[in-house]
Each structure stands twice: as structure tokens, then as C-alpha cells.
Design a protein around this motif. Structure first.
Motif, PDB file in Angstrom:
ATOM      1  N   ALA A 226     -55.988  27.428   1.909  1.00 24.07           N
ATOM      2  CA  ALA A 226     -55.001  28.153   2.717  1.00 24.07           C
ATOM      3  C   ALA A 226     -55.684  28.909   3.846  1.00 24.07           C
ATOM      4  CB  ALA A 226     -54.205  29.114   1.837  1.00 24.07           C
ATOM      5  N   THR A 227     -56.842  29.500   3.559  1.00 24.80           N
ATOM      6  CA  THR A 227     -57.598  30.225   4.584  1.00 24.80           C
ATOM      7  C   THR A 227     -58.072  29.274   5.675  1.00 24.80           C
ATOM      8  OG1 THR A 227     -58.381  31.816   2.927  1.00 24.80           O
ATOM      9  CG2 THR A 227     -59.581  31.726   5.011  1.00 24.80           C
ATOM     10  N   GLY A 228     -58.696  28.194   5.267  1.00 23.68           N
ATOM     11  CA  GLY A 228     -59.271  27.258   6.232  1.00 23.68           C
ATOM     12  C   GLY A 228     -58.250  26.498   7.042  1.00 23.68           C
ATOM     13  N   ALA A 229     -57.026  26.346   6.493  1.00 21.51           N
ATOM     14  CA  ALA A 229     -56.002  25.575   7.200  1.00 21.51           C
ATOM     15  C   ALA A 229     -55.020  26.462   7.960  1.00 21.51           C
ATOM     16  CB  ALA A 229     -55.243  24.698   6.206  1.00 21.51           C
ATOM     17  N   GLY A 230     -55.160  27.792   7.826  1.00 22.86           N
ATOM     18  CA  GLY A 230     -54.308  28.701   8.592  1.00 22.86           C
ATOM     19  C   GLY A 230     -52.929  28.918   8.012  1.00 22.86           C
ATOM     20  N   HIS A 231     -52.780  28.844   6.673  1.00 17.94           N
ATOM     21  CA  HIS A 231     -51.482  29.037   6.020  1.00 17.94           C
ATOM     22  C   HIS A 231     -51.428  30.430   5.404  1.00 17.94           C
ATOM     23  CE1 HIS A 231     -51.559  24.399   5.528  1.00 17.94           C
ATOM     24  NE2 HIS A 231     -51.023  24.742   6.688  1.00 17.94           N
TER      25      HIS A 231
ATOM     26  N   LYS B 108     -67.470  13.888  -4.846  1.00 19.65           N
ATOM     27  CA  LYS B 108     -66.383  13.860  -3.877  1.00 19.65           C
ATOM     28  C   LYS B 108     -65.330  14.910  -4.244  1.00 19.65           C
ATOM     29  CE  LYS B 108     -64.856   9.771  -3.211  1.00 19.65           C
ATOM     30  NZ  LYS B 108     -64.096   8.514  -3.123  1.00 19.65           N
ATOM     31  N   PRO B 109     -64.787  15.641  -3.275  1.00 24.44           N
ATOM     32  CA  PRO B 109     -63.706  16.589  -3.583  1.00 24.44           C
ATOM     33  C   PRO B 109     -62.527  15.869  -4.226  1.00 24.44           C
ATOM     34  CG  PRO B 109     -64.502  16.879  -1.331  1.00 24.44           C
ATOM     35  CD  PRO B 109     -65.126  15.622  -1.839  1.00 24.44           C
ATOM     36  N   HIS B 110     -61.756  16.601  -5.027  1.00 28.17           N
ATOM     37  CA  HIS B 110     -60.601  15.990  -5.657  1.00 28.17           C
ATOM     38  C   HIS B 110     -59.656  15.462  -4.580  1.00 28.17           C
ATOM     39  CE1 HIS B 110     -56.874  15.579  -7.990  1.00 28.17           C
ATOM     40  NE2 HIS B 110     -57.695  15.377  -9.000  1.00 28.17           N
ATOM     41  N   PHE B 111     -59.038  14.299  -4.869  1.00 25.81           N
ATOM     42  CA  PHE B 111     -58.200  13.653  -3.853  1.00 25.81           C
ATOM     43  C   PHE B 111     -57.052  14.552  -3.382  1.00 25.81           C
ATOM     44  CE2 PHE B 111     -56.438  12.412  -7.962  1.00 25.81           C
ATOM     45  CZ  PHE B 111     -55.079  12.657  -7.795  1.00 25.81           C
ATOM     46  N   SER B 112     -56.631  15.497  -4.240  1.00 16.65           N
ATOM     47  CA  SER B 112     -55.532  16.374  -3.852  1.00 16.65           C
ATOM     48  C   SER B 112     -55.932  17.331  -2.731  1.00 16.65           C
ATOM     49  CB  SER B 112     -55.040  17.181  -5.062  1.00 16.65           C
ATOM     50  OG  SER B 112     -56.067  18.025  -5.555  1.00 16.65           O
ATOM     51  N   ARG B 113     -57.241  17.498  -2.479  1.00 13.99           N
ATOM     52  CA  ARG B 113     -57.715  18.418  -1.451  1.00 13.99           C
ATOM     53  C   ARG B 113     -58.156  17.695  -0.175  1.00 13.99           C
ATOM     54  NH1 ARG B 113     -62.298  22.149  -2.927  1.00 13.99           N
ATOM     55  NH2 ARG B 113     -61.430  23.357  -1.204  1.00 13.99           N
ATOM     56  N   ILE B 114     -58.242  16.382  -0.232  1.00 12.85           N
ATOM     57  CA  ILE B 114     -58.822  15.633   0.885  1.00 12.85           C
ATOM     58  C   ILE B 114     -58.080  15.891   2.191  1.00 12.85           C
ATOM     59  CG2 ILE B 114     -59.213  13.325   1.802  1.00 12.85           C
ATOM     60  CD1 ILE B 114     -61.316  14.072  -0.179  1.00 12.85           C
ATOM     61  N   SER B 115     -56.747  15.836   2.151  1.00 18.94           N
ATOM     62  CA  SER B 115     -55.971  16.015   3.393  1.00 18.94           C
ATOM     63  C   SER B 115     -56.193  17.390   4.008  1.00 18.94           C
ATOM     64  CB  SER B 115     -54.481  15.803   3.119  1.00 18.94           C
ATOM     65  OG  SER B 115     -54.223  14.469   2.763  1.00 18.94           O
ATOM     66  N   SER B 116     -56.206  18.426   3.147  1.00 22.16           N
ATOM     67  CA  SER B 116     -56.421  19.781   3.648  1.00 22.16           C
ATOM     68  C   SER B 116     -57.821  19.931   4.241  1.00 22.16           C
ATOM     69  CB  SER B 116     -56.211  20.805   2.533  1.00 22.16           C
ATOM     70  OG  SER B 116     -56.502  22.115   2.995  1.00 22.16           O
ATOM     71  N   LEU B 117     -58.826  19.397   3.544  1.00 21.26           N
ATOM     72  CA  LEU B 117     -60.200  19.507   4.049  1.00 21.26           C
ATOM     73  C   LEU B 117     -60.361  18.734   5.359  1.00 21.26           C
ATOM     74  CD1 LEU B 117     -62.178  19.157   0.699  1.00 21.26           C
ATOM     75  CD2 LEU B 117     -61.900  21.236   2.063  1.00 21.26           C
ATOM     76  N   GLU B 118     -59.707  17.587   5.452  1.00 19.81           N
ATOM     77  CA  GLU B 118     -59.772  16.820   6.698  1.00 19.81           C
ATOM     78  C   GLU B 118     -59.151  17.621   7.849  1.00 19.81           C
ATOM     79  OE1 GLU B 118     -58.489  12.420   8.430  1.00 19.81           O
ATOM     80  OE2 GLU B 118     -57.808  13.076   6.440  1.00 19.81           O
ATOM     81  N   GLN B 119     -58.017  18.272   7.562  1.00 17.10           N
ATOM     82  CA  GLN B 119     -57.379  19.100   8.580  1.00 17.10           C
ATOM     83  C   GLN B 119     -58.298  20.237   9.015  1.00 17.10           C
ATOM     84  OE1 GLN B 119     -54.033  21.331   7.173  1.00 17.10           O
ATOM     85  NE2 GLN B 119     -53.350  21.952   9.212  1.00 17.10           N
ATOM     86  N   GLN B 120     -58.976  20.859   8.038  1.00 13.51           N
ATOM     87  CA  GLN B 120     -59.868  21.972   8.359  1.00 13.51           C
ATOM     88  C   GLN B 120     -61.029  21.517   9.227  1.00 13.51           C
ATOM     89  OE1 GLN B 120     -60.759  24.520   4.794  1.00 13.51           O
ATOM     90  NE2 GLN B 120     -59.137  23.301   3.834  1.00 13.51           N
TER      91      GLN B 120
ATOM     92  N   ILE C 228     -59.531  35.322   9.166  1.00 17.43           N
ATOM     93  CA  ILE C 228     -60.025  33.938   9.322  1.00 17.43           C
ATOM     94  C   ILE C 228     -58.850  32.966   9.320  1.00 17.43           C
ATOM     95  CG2 ILE C 228     -61.392  32.129   8.214  1.00 17.43           C
ATOM     96  CD1 ILE C 228     -63.205  34.423   7.142  1.00 17.43           C
ATOM     97  N   CYS C 229     -57.863  33.230   8.461  1.00 15.36           N
ATOM     98  CA  CYS C 229     -56.665  32.401   8.412  1.00 15.36           C
ATOM     99  C   CYS C 229     -55.950  32.399   9.774  1.00 15.36           C
ATOM    100  CB  CYS C 229     -55.741  32.922   7.311  1.00 15.36           C
ATOM    101  SG  CYS C 229     -54.254  31.960   7.059  1.00 15.36           S
ATOM    102  N   MET C 230     -55.889  33.575  10.402  1.00 18.07           N
ATOM    103  CA  MET C 230     -55.250  33.669  11.718  1.00 18.07           C
ATOM    104  C   MET C 230     -56.052  32.912  12.777  1.00 18.07           C
ATOM    105  SD  MET C 230     -52.409  35.316  11.368  1.00 18.07           S
ATOM    106  CE  MET C 230     -52.309  34.291   9.894  1.00 18.07           C
ATOM    107  N   MET C 231     -57.378  32.896  12.629  1.00 17.37           N
ATOM    108  CA  MET C 231     -58.205  32.118  13.549  1.00 17.37           C
ATOM    109  C   MET C 231     -57.845  30.635  13.451  1.00 17.37           C
ATOM    110  SD  MET C 231     -62.007  33.789  12.976  1.00 17.37           S
ATOM    111  CE  MET C 231     -62.806  32.477  13.924  1.00 17.37           C
ATOM    112  N   ALA C 232     -57.673  30.131  12.201  1.00 13.50           N
ATOM    113  CA  ALA C 232     -57.331  28.716  12.010  1.00 13.50           C
ATOM    114  C   ALA C 232     -55.951  28.422  12.569  1.00 13.50           C
ATOM    115  CB  ALA C 232     -57.394  28.371  10.523  1.00 13.50           C
ATOM    116  N   ALA C 233     -55.001  29.346  12.351  1.00 16.19           N
ATOM    117  CA  ALA C 233     -53.633  29.137  12.813  1.00 16.19           C
ATOM    118  C   ALA C 233     -53.541  29.101  14.334  1.00 16.19           C
ATOM    119  CB  ALA C 233     -52.720  30.234  12.258  1.00 16.19           C
ATOM    120  N   ALA C 234     -54.473  29.783  14.989  1.00 18.81           N
ATOM    121  CA  ALA C 234     -54.441  29.859  16.456  1.00 18.81           C
ATOM    122  C   ALA C 234     -54.932  28.578  17.121  1.00 18.81           C
ATOM    123  CB  ALA C 234     -55.274  31.030  16.915  1.00 18.81           C
ATOM    124  N   HIS C 235     -55.602  27.712  16.337  1.00 24.17           N
ATOM    125  CA  HIS C 235     -56.160  26.485  16.948  1.00 24.17           C
ATOM    126  C   HIS C 235     -55.065  25.457  17.163  1.00 24.17           C
ATOM    127  CE1 HIS C 235     -59.951  28.321  15.818  1.00 24.17           C
ATOM    128  NE2 HIS C 235     -60.567  27.398  16.553  1.00 24.17           N
TER     129      HIS C 235
END
Length: 340
Positions: A220-225, A280-292, A333-340
Motif C-alpha cells: 500500500a505504501t509503495g503503490a500510493g494507496h 520469487k514473490p508470491h504471485f498475489s503480489r506480482i502486480s503490485s510490485l510491478e506497479q511500484q 512515502i505513500c503520498m509520494m507514490a500517489a503523486a507520480h
């Protein structure tokens, strides 16, 4: 001379080629060593296991009185059944006594359990060289053997599993066979009536819930949620997860993102970077990590890491303010991600 390979042990246990002699289960996986000895004893007990005479000795007990092993091996069973002597924690102190029994075990089966033994170990060498001896190496499960064990267990109990149950369990479980068996027993008992199992069932029953909520905080922090971050933080802190632990995990997470981002900057696609990670990260996290990885630049990640380090320093100087330091840093940090 018979020295079995690790992959040959399962076939041997299904159909042992000896009914008497010295059998040595050894290796770094104590749970698998114990399970191997138990399975072997069941096979050696034959069609009438109730009539078998199984004597269990501790290695320290035999060390104190080495003759006890020979006495038990040569003592006739009162009911005429198979005589099996199981020795836990076996060591090289047994070598002299076993040398006497090696060629003439008098119909008894001596099942030894030991730790990780080198090829030059006296006990292992004696058993491997004996005509009536079989050494059974027990090494940690590979991905393939663990997945086979999981599928076999559920098939035996007639339990239908969702497609991602095996991969989810593989992510959660380590390589200790005893722990794996215990978790599988829990799941088969849970699904005894429904005869079905989902990924959500596995996560609820087996996963480290503390680790799951930490992953939710990091993503949530890294993706800006921001809303997801607040909810995950509330869950973690109300469950007494230490703010210092959360800061430490955040430090690791953003250091990983920065390392992975270096590969992206070198021309690699984010998904390819993540697919190449081991583990490898769990598949449930792959999309979020890719977004980050797509959101953050190296300079921004460096700034985020500095914020976390500063919050960590502040929380150590003033422990009473650790929670507020954590919340401020992650929200910023979350706000930094949301601003991108």
C-alpha cells in the motif's frame, strides 16, 4: 555394499529388499529422518503389525550401556512377532556393538536415526558396507518432492483443491518434512467434510498472518494507496506488531525496489525482473510490485529510504513516539507514490 541415493529412498520404503539387518536413516532434516524410520518400521512389521515387538532406545541410553542394543537384538519376542529395535539419536559409539551384529542380526531389524553424517562417518560407513545394511539419506525436500507430497496427501483423502493451493502452500511451508506433514494434517482435517480446499483456506489456517499484514502495508505504501495503508497499519498495530519491525521491513522493501529498479533502468521489463527473482514473490503480489517498479525512480526511492531511516532513528531515540514516527513516514512515502 549398498548406498542409496536420496531419490531412491521412497521406492525402498515402499518395498524394502531386507527384512532384517541394520537400517540407518540420517540427514539434516530431523522431521524427514523420523518419518522415514516410522514408515520403515511399519513396512518391516509385516501383515500383522500388532504382533511385532518394537523396542525404542535413546542414543544416550545406549551410550551409557552399549550392551543393551545387543541384548535387545538377540532377545526372542514373547509372541513370536518381528523384533525391531529403534534407536533415536544414534552415533558412532554404536559402531562396536553393531559390528558384532552386522553379519548376524539374528532376525532382528535395527532402525537407527541420526543427524547429518559425512561419507567418512564411522556409523554410516559401517552400515553402507554391510551386506545386511541399508543407509537411507534424508535431505530437505525440493520444490518437486514437496509439491508431489502435497498433491498425494490431498488425493489420498479425496480432497479437491483450487489450482493455486499447491503454489500457495509451497510459498508458506519451509523444507522441514515434519512441519509440512503437520500443516497438511491440519488442512485435511479442516476439509474432511467439505472435501474441498481454497487458497483462502490455506492462508487462514497456515500463513503467518503478521507477515501477510506487513506485506499489505509495504505494498500500500509503495503503490500510493493511503486508505489501504491506514487499514493495514491499524490491523498490524492493534495486533501488537512492533513499529520497529515495520520500519525494518520497510527499509528492506525499499532497498529491494531500488535494487530491482537498477535492472529496469538497464533496459529490463519490470515483470521480467520480478519473474527472475529467487525466491520469487508470491504471485498475489506480482502486480503490485510491478506497479511500484514503474512508479518509482531511483532518486525517489533513495528519498523514501532516507525518510524511513530517519523515522527509525527517531523511534529509537524516543520509543514512546515510535508509532507516530512510523505513520508519518509511511504516509509521506505513500503520498509520494500517489503523486507520480
Amino acid at each position: 555394499m549398498t548406498a542409496l541415493k536420496a531419490h531412491e529412498v521412497a521406492r525402498f520404503l515402499a518395498r524394502p529388499d531386507l527384512s532384517e539387518g541394520i537400517f540407518l536413516a540420517y540427514g539434516p532434516d530431523a522431521g524427514l529422518v523420523r518419518e522415514t524410520a516410522q514408515r520403515l518400521i511399519r513396512q518391516l512389521s509385516g501383515d500383522d503389525p500388532e504382533s511385532a515387538s518394537v523396542v525404542v532406545l535413546d542414543g544416550a541410553e545406549v551410550d551409557a550401556d552399549p550392551s543393551i542394543l545387543a541384548v535387545e537384538a538377540r532377545t526372542m519376542s514373547l509372541f513370536g512377532g518381528k523384533r525391531i529395535i529403534r534407536v533415536r539419536g544414534a552415533g558412532k559409539s554404536l559402531v562396536m556393538t553393531l559390528t558384532e551384529l552386522r553379519d548376524d542380526p539374528a532376525g532382528a531389524a535395527i532402525v537407527l536415526e541420526a543427524g547429518n553424517l559425512t561419507p567418512k562417518d564411522a556409523l554410516r560407513a559401517l552400515v553402507e558396507a554391510a551386506k545386511l545394511g541399508r543407509a537411507l539419506p534424508c535431505y530437505p525436500d525440493s520444490d518437486e518432492t514437496l509439491q508431489a507430497l502435497i498433491r498425494e496427501t490431498f488425493n489420498q483423502h479425496g480432497i479437491r483443491i483450487d489450482q493455486d493451493v499447491v503454489s500457495t502452500l509451497r510459498e508458506i511451508l519451509g523444507n522441514d518434512r515434519e512441519i509440512t506433514r503437520r500443516e497438511l494434517e491440519k488442512l485435511t482435517l479442516y476439509a474432511a467434510s467439505s472435501k474441498s480446499l481454497t487458497r483462502e483456506d490455506v492462508l487462514r489456517l497456515c500463513a503467518d498472518n503478521g507477515m501477510l499484514v506487513i506485506d499489505a502495508i509495504l505494498d500500500a505504501t509503495g503503490a500510493g494507496h493511503a486508505e489501504k495503508l491506514e487499514l493495514a497499519l491499524d490491523r498490524a498495530l492493534s495486533s501488537a506488531v512492533d513499529p520497529q519491525r515495520l520500519l525494518a521491513m520497510s527499509t528492506i522493501h525499499f532497498a529491494n525496489l531500488r535494487r530491482w529498479r537498477t535492472e529496469v533502468d538497464a533496459g529490463k521489463m519490470p515483470r521480467a525482473v520480478l519473474e527472475g527473482l529467487r525466491p520469487k514473490p508470491h504471485f498475489s503480489r506480482i502486480s503490485s510490485l510491478e506497479q511500484q517498479l514503474r512508479l518509482w525512480s531511483d532518486n525517489a526511492l533513495a528519498t523514501a529510504s532516507e525518510r524511513i531511516l530517519q523515522a527509525t532513528s527517531d523511534s529509537r531515540r524516543r520509543p514512546a513516539l515510535a508509532e507516530s514516527s512510523l505513520r508519518r513516514a509511511l504516509l509521506a512515502i505513500c503520498m509520494m507514490a500517489a503523486a507520480h
